[in-house]
Design an enzyme around this catalytic site. Structure first.
Site, PDB file in Angstrom:
ATOM      1  N   CYS A  68       0.833  -1.211   0.000  1.00  0.00           N
ATOM      2  CA  CYS A  68       0.000   0.000   0.000  1.00  0.00           C
ATOM      3  C   CYS A  68       0.868   1.262   0.000  1.00  0.00           C
ATOM      4  O   CYS A  68       1.583   1.537   0.965  1.00  0.00           O
ATOM      5  CB  CYS A  68      -0.915  -0.048   1.227  1.00  0.00           C
ATOM      6  SG  CYS A  68      -1.793   1.482   1.574  1.00  0.00           S
ATOM      7  N   CYS A  71       0.123   3.695   2.835  1.00  0.00           N
ATOM      8  CA  CYS A  71       0.617   3.125   4.101  1.00  0.00           C
ATOM      9  C   CYS A  71       2.106   3.416   4.252  1.00  0.00           C
ATOM     10  O   CYS A  71       2.574   3.757   5.345  1.00  0.00           O
ATOM     11  CB  CYS A  71       0.390   1.616   4.146  1.00  0.00           C
ATOM     12  SG  CYS A  71      -1.339   1.115   4.077  1.00  0.00           S
TER      13      CYS A  71
END
Length: 149
Positions: A68, A71
């Site tokens: 991600c 993230c």
């Protein structure tokens, strides 16, 4: 009783610390320096469940995955937040690829999702990448909810 494995910043020794002892300034079993978690700690779903139920400190829980992009953008910010709130709050990370049940249990439908937790319950959440001030405010609201009225 839930415990965490904390690395000593002075000697790198691994120490098992019961979560209930975090506010009491635990010390390294090898060099006796104070153990202050000043970086996000990776936990699994079972440990997260115990932390939420038992932690005397407010929690900031980061649900993330290695693939991600947002993230990965939030990760260094969480490290700074962990340093700033060392000893006052606990920042933990849950990899949703490795712990899908934990994400499902907390209604995580997008990552990163950050939960502010205090007193065994979720206080507030942020979904997506947010700047450091917003993340710190989330943690401060969780800390305020943890204080007795």
């Amino acid at each position: 009783m839930t415990s965490l494995i904390l690395s000593c910043s002075a000697c790198q020794a691994k120490n098992r610390v019961p979560i209930s002892k975090l506010q009491k300034g635990p010390r390294c079993g090898q060099c006796h320096k104070e153990l202050r978690p000043d970086a996000p700690i990776e936990v699994d779903g079972a440990t997260l469940k115990g932390l939420i139920a038992e932690s005397p400190l407010p929690l900031l829980v980061d649900f993330w995955a290695p693939w991600c992009g947002p993230c990965r953008m939030v990760a260094p910010v969480l490290h700074k937040v962990a340093q700033r709130f060392a000893g006052q709050a606990l920042i933990v990370k849950v990899n949703t690829d490795e712990n899908p049940d934990a994400g499902a249990r907390h209604g995580v439908s997008g990552i990163p999702t950050l939960l502010g937790v205090a007193g065994g319950r979720e206080v507030e959440r942020l979904v997506g990448a947010h700047p450091q001030p917003a993340i710190e405010q989330l943690l401060q609201r969780a800390a305020a909810a943890a204080r007795p009225s």
